[in-house]
Scaffold this motif. Structure first.
Motif, PDB file in Angstrom:
ATOM      1  N   VAL A 331      17.008 -14.396  39.235  1.00 28.30           N
ATOM      2  CA  VAL A 331      16.708 -13.392  38.216  1.00 28.30           C
ATOM      3  C   VAL A 331      17.911 -12.525  37.880  1.00 28.30           C
ATOM      4  CG1 VAL A 331      15.895 -11.519  39.747  1.00 28.30           C
ATOM      5  CG2 VAL A 331      14.902 -11.793  37.447  1.00 28.30           C
ATOM      6  N   GLY A 332      18.876 -12.392  38.786  1.00 25.02           N
ATOM      7  CA  GLY A 332      20.078 -11.612  38.473  1.00 25.02           C
ATOM      8  C   GLY A 332      20.832 -12.212  37.305  1.00 25.02           C
ATOM      9  N   GLN A 333      21.019 -13.530  37.328  1.00 24.50           N
ATOM     10  CA  GLN A 333      21.684 -14.205  36.215  1.00 24.50           C
ATOM     11  C   GLN A 333      20.836 -14.122  34.954  1.00 24.50           C
ATOM     12  OE1 GLN A 333      21.499 -15.147  39.368  1.00 24.50           O
ATOM     13  NE2 GLN A 333      22.915 -16.816  39.885  1.00 24.50           N
ATOM     14  N   ALA A 334      19.517 -14.231  35.117  1.00 25.58           N
ATOM     15  CA  ALA A 334      18.633 -14.161  33.958  1.00 25.58           C
ATOM     16  C   ALA A 334      18.693 -12.791  33.302  1.00 25.58           C
ATOM     17  CB  ALA A 334      17.200 -14.479  34.378  1.00 25.58           C
ATOM     18  N   ALA A 335      18.680 -11.733  34.092  1.00 27.94           N
ATOM     19  CA  ALA A 335      18.738 -10.384  33.548  1.00 27.94           C
ATOM     20  C   ALA A 335      20.069 -10.133  32.855  1.00 27.94           C
ATOM     21  CB  ALA A 335      18.500  -9.363  34.662  1.00 27.94           C
ATOM     22  N   ALA A 336      21.154 -10.640  33.460  1.00 26.75           N
ATOM     23  CA  ALA A 336      22.476 -10.460  32.854  1.00 26.75           C
ATOM     24  C   ALA A 336      22.559 -11.151  31.498  1.00 26.75           C
ATOM     25  CB  ALA A 336      23.554 -10.997  33.789  1.00 26.75           C
ATOM     26  N   ALA A 337      21.808 -12.236  31.331  1.00 34.87           N
ATOM     27  CA  ALA A 337      21.821 -12.978  30.067  1.00 34.87           C
ATOM     28  C   ALA A 337      20.793 -12.449  29.070  1.00 34.87           C
ATOM     29  CB  ALA A 337      21.551 -14.461  30.339  1.00 34.87           C
ATOM     30  N   GLY A 338      20.023 -11.432  29.463  1.00 31.44           N
ATOM     31  CA  GLY A 338      19.046 -10.853  28.554  1.00 31.44           C
ATOM     32  C   GLY A 338      17.795 -11.688  28.365  1.00 31.44           C
ATOM     33  N   ILE A 339      17.447 -12.501  29.371  1.00 31.79           N
ATOM     34  CA  ILE A 339      16.228 -13.314  29.297  1.00 31.79           C
ATOM     35  C   ILE A 339      15.014 -12.385  29.237  1.00 31.79           C
ATOM     36  CG2 ILE A 339      14.796 -14.971  30.549  1.00 31.79           C
ATOM     37  CD1 ILE A 339      17.383 -16.148  29.371  1.00 31.79           C
ATOM     38  N   ASP A 340      14.036 -12.759  28.427  1.00 30.00           N
ATOM     39  CA  ASP A 340      12.855 -11.915  28.272  1.00 30.00           C
ATOM     40  C   ASP A 340      11.867 -12.091  29.433  1.00 30.00           C
ATOM     41  OD1 ASP A 340      13.011 -10.871  25.201  1.00 30.00           O
ATOM     42  OD2 ASP A 340      13.874 -12.872  25.420  1.00 30.00           O
ATOM     43  N   LEU A 341      11.597 -13.338  29.805  1.00 30.16           N
ATOM     44  CA  LEU A 341      10.661 -13.611  30.898  1.00 30.16           C
ATOM     45  C   LEU A 341      11.168 -14.793  31.699  1.00 30.16           C
ATOM     46  CD1 LEU A 341       7.916 -13.348  32.401  1.00 30.16           C
ATOM     47  CD2 LEU A 341       6.930 -14.824  30.634  1.00 30.16           C
TER      48      LEU A 341
END
Length: 412
Positions: A331-341
């Motif tokens: 999720v760290g990489q996902a949050a950095a990329a602005g993933i919604d869910l």
């Protein structure tokens, strides 16, 4: 399919180059040599404490009871490593796996409640009310609680999971996609216990939910597609209005990860091997992206690694993204990329209490919906099946229905 509903395939092409192993053979060998004493010490403690609580620690049982109990625990301790090696090593002997996995579950439950029983006994001794009668009562209490929990936990593991419904508000979701139902499966772990009938009943439960999207978040099986053909076959009957997508989990990389990607494609699913699809409804679009498990690169399998940029290649950056990644730690990489869910599994919710405390050391979330950064939400499934020990104690399995809601706010 309604005229306002469609699905388009996009994403990064499969990589042909072979990923370099993350570590060389010498370092891995040293790690194994250093890790072996630790594993043996932990294993010894897992067996020794329940033995001591039930048959020693001042219980004063008659000699035949003491000898019989000691023989059972001793035989279990000696045979367990060999059974695990035969069941989960190259031979993949299903019978050995069943015995070893069940033994592990039984010993873990006994160990956990022996710790609690030992603490109670120490308190009683401190209060001056110890003795053989108290020790025997604690031993019998630990055995009784463990027996009840194991019976209940086996029932929970083998049953069709309960349906868990969660509303997920997303800031960038268009109104046309409001109410989209995403059904999540994870950690089915088709394995040594033949659960083909269970798999068919799970499929029936999923189809009754009338899903727009169905997600399998990895750890589909322990074993190869050839070994688990009958158990995985019912997945071919899963229905979804827009898309059925699948990503690899870490257990696929113990066997044939590419084989499972091919098997799921054969069953009519979209394997999101570092790629994405776009689904549309009511004039609005949602990107469904997936990445390989974080352990993929160290497997050395050509073209396998968690590659988020590849998965999103060609996607419209203005569109909301639902990312499937097996382990919550991504999720760290996902949050950095602005993933919604982001949707994950892997943790099993701990599976057998109190193992969730150990899971929490490795993963940021054990189960449920959480928020990360300013935009990203993470849903972590407790899993649909079970790994190894056929028990679930205080960590029920689930089939999840995520209902996406448009116009979420920071306060939601």
């Amino acid at each position: 399919m309604a005229e306002s509903e469609s699905v388009r395939v996009a994403g990064a092409e499969r990589e042909d180059e072979r990923a370099e192993p993350a570590d060389d053979g010498g370092r891995r060998a040293r790690r194994r040599r250093l890790g072996l004493p630790v594993v043996l010490s932990v294993l010894g403690l897992l067996f020794a404490l329940p033995w001591a609580t039930l048959f020693a620690f001042g219980t004063g049982w008659p000699l035949p009871v003491f000898v019989a109990g000691t023989a059972v625990f001793g035989a279990g301790l000696v045979s367990f490593p060999f059974l695990m090696a035969a069941g989960h090593g190259r031979r993949r002997n299903d019978r050995a796996s069943r015995i070893a996995d069940t033994t592990l579950g039984v010993v873990w439950v006994l160990f956990s409640w022996s710790v609690l029983g030992g603490l109670v006994h120490l308190v009683l001794i401190g209060l001056g009310t110890g003795g053989a009668d108290r020790a025997r009562a604690i031993a019998l209490g630990v055995a009784a609680v463990a027996a009840v929990l194991l019976a209940w936990g086996h029932y929970e593991a083998m049953r069709v999971p309960r349906i868990r419904r969660v509303d997920v508000p997303l800031l960038r979701l268009g109104g046309g996609l409001d109410g989209t139902r995403v059904v999540v499966l994870a950690d089915t772990h088709y394995g040594p216990i033949d659960r083909a009938r269970w798999s068919a009943r799970v499929t029936e439960a999923v189809n009754a939910l009338d899903a727009d999207v169905v997600v399998h978040a990895g750890d589909i099986a322990d074993g190869t597609p050839a070994q688990r053909t009958a158990q995985s076959a019912p997945l071919g009957t899963v229905r979804a209005r827009l898309a059925k997508v699948y990503v690899t989990g870490n257990h696929e990389y113990f066997g044939e990860a590419q084989g499972w990607l091919d098997r799921m494609a054969e069953l009519g699913w979209e394997p999101l091997h570092n790629r994405h699809v776009v689904v549309e409804r009511g004039g609005d679009a949602l990107v469904l992206a997936g990445v390989d498990d974080v352990t993929a690169e160290s497997s050395g399998l050509a073209g396998h690694r968690a590659n988020l940029s590849g998965a999103l290649e060609g996607a419209d950056p203005e569109r909301p993204v639902l990312l499937v990644a097996h382990q919550p730690k991504y999720v760290g990489q996902a949050a950095a990329a602005g993933i919604d869910l982001m949707v994950s599994g892997h943790t099993h919710g701990g599976q057998i209490w109190p193992f969730h405390y150990l899971v929490r050391i490795d993963q940021p979330v054990v189960q449920g919906l959480s928020r990360h950064g300013t935009r990203t939400r993470l849903y972590t499934s407790r899993g649909t099946g079970f790994w190894g020990p056929p028990f679930r104690v205080f960590a029920p399995s689930e089939i999840t229905v995520l209902t996406l809601r448009a116009g979420g706010t920071d306060a939601s």
